[in-house]
Enzyme design. Structure first.
Site, PDB file in Angstrom:
ATOM      1  N   ARG A  46     -11.649  17.708 -24.140  1.00 35.75           N
ATOM      2  CA  ARG A  46     -10.986  16.878 -23.141  1.00 35.75           C
ATOM      3  C   ARG A  46     -10.132  15.784 -23.781  1.00 35.75           C
ATOM      4  O   ARG A  46      -9.120  15.373 -23.223  1.00 35.75           O
ATOM      5  CB  ARG A  46     -12.033  16.247 -22.215  1.00 35.75           C
ATOM      6  CG  ARG A  46     -12.669  17.206 -21.200  1.00 35.75           C
ATOM      7  CD  ARG A  46     -11.688  17.517 -20.086  1.00 35.75           C
ATOM      8  NE  ARG A  46     -12.226  18.418 -19.088  1.00 35.75           N
ATOM      9  CZ  ARG A  46     -12.719  18.037 -17.910  1.00 35.75           C
ATOM     10  NH1 ARG A  46     -12.764  16.743 -17.604  1.00 35.75           N
ATOM     11  NH2 ARG A  46     -13.155  18.923 -17.046  1.00 35.75           N
ATOM     12  N   ASP A 157     -12.865   8.522  -5.158  1.00 39.39           N
ATOM     13  CA  ASP A 157     -13.156   9.131  -6.446  1.00 39.39           C
ATOM     14  C   ASP A 157     -13.076   8.037  -7.489  1.00 39.39           C
ATOM     15  O   ASP A 157     -12.479   6.974  -7.242  1.00 39.39           O
ATOM     16  CB  ASP A 157     -12.172  10.256  -6.766  1.00 39.39           C
ATOM     17  CG  ASP A 157     -12.755  11.287  -7.730  1.00 39.39           C
ATOM     18  OD1 ASP A 157     -13.263  12.314  -7.262  1.00 39.39           O
ATOM     19  OD2 ASP A 157     -12.715  11.047  -8.957  1.00 39.39           O
TER      20      ASP A 157
END
Length: 287
Positions: A46, A157
């Site tokens: 990532r 979120d």
């Protein structure tokens, strides 16, 4: 902002265990997300794009900048986005939406919810927006058949990247495959040249977006919710954090409302004011 080096580096090496541990500890402290050693390869993959974007040749140099040169003050949002950015699907776990149509919404209407005041739904962990827009489709269909029914949806979120994607409400055509054809015709606008769809304004206007960290004590919610979806997030937290998050979610839901979690999650062993109604669907009780 760290400026990219004029030299292009192609081999960034591996993320050292000691650097991984520093990152894992920081991520857990800021987001509540567990990062066991088995996640080293995941995090390394990532972060490679961040190293390229910033011009670092190794993970060690990147971590040194973060922790010893005050780089975290600039990079924290990007680091959180890297860890929390996840894809979801429209009508994922469809039995939850069947429950709303067949039981949840009619029973809330019988309590006077959604008529005197709008029914309030919360997608906690909205990711790319597929969940809140699915909720909007379900509620709009119910509204068409139920005069006077009103609703509003909060979508939250931790990732600003996901919130921006969700607010944009544009998706590759392949991603709307789970949406029934009759709902596609009513609620999706297709751009054939780009092979994309956009959620119709009728639904977009029903959804408000906000950044919320579920591990914080105050979610900033001042009106109680009738329905909370918090699906496939708890699995990233340790057990004490799961308990604390669920308790705060319960505090945000009015008695008689519903809390819905993901199929791989459980409240077993927790003391919460929730009564199970089915697989991962709970009634918020008094208390």
């Amino acid at each position: 902002m760290k400026q990219a080096s004029p030299t292009l580096f192609h081999d960034q090496g591996a993320l050292r265990p000691e650097d991984f541990q520093k990152l894992a500890n920081y991520i857990h402290s800021r987001t509540g997300i567990r990062m066991p050693s088995s996640k080293l390869s995941f995090l390394e993959g990532r972060l490679r794009r961040r190293l390229r974007a910033l011009g670092f040749d190794t993970f060690t140099h990147y971590c040194n900048w973060l922790f010893n040169q005050n780089g975290m003050s600039e990079e924290e949002t990007e680091l959180v986005n890297v860890v929390t950015t996840n894809k979801t699907d429209f009508f994922r776990e469809p039995h939850h939406f069947d429950f709303l149509t067949d039981h949840g919404l009619p029973e809330l209407i019988a309590q006077g919810r959604g008529t005197q005041n709008p029914l309030r739904l919360w997608s906690a962990g909205c990711s790319n927006g597929a969940e809140p827009y699915t909720l909007a489709m379900v509620c709009q269909e119910f509204a068409e058949a139920t005069p006077g029914f009103r609703y509003e949806i909060l979508a939250s979120d931790l990732s600003t990247t996901m919130l921006n994607t969700a607010a944009r409400a544009i998706y590759p055509h392949a991603e709307i495959e789970p949406v029934p054809m009759e709902l596609r015709k009513r609620y999706l606008l297709r751009d054939t040249q780009r092979n994309e769809v956009r959620i119709a304004p009728l639904l977009r206007n029903k959804v408000n977006f906000s950044q919320v960290n579920l591990t914080h004590n105050d979610y900033g919610i001042r009106q109680l919710m009738d329905i909370v979806f918090c699906r496939n997030l708890l699995i990233y937290f340790d057990k004490p954090t799961q308990q604390a998050v669920l308790q705060r979610l319960c505090n945000a839901v009015r008695p008689g409302g519903y809390v819905i979690i993901g199929h791989s999650e459980s409240i077993a062993g927790m003391s919460l004011p929730l009564r199970p109604l089915g697989a991962t669907v709970f009634l918020r009780e008094n208390g």
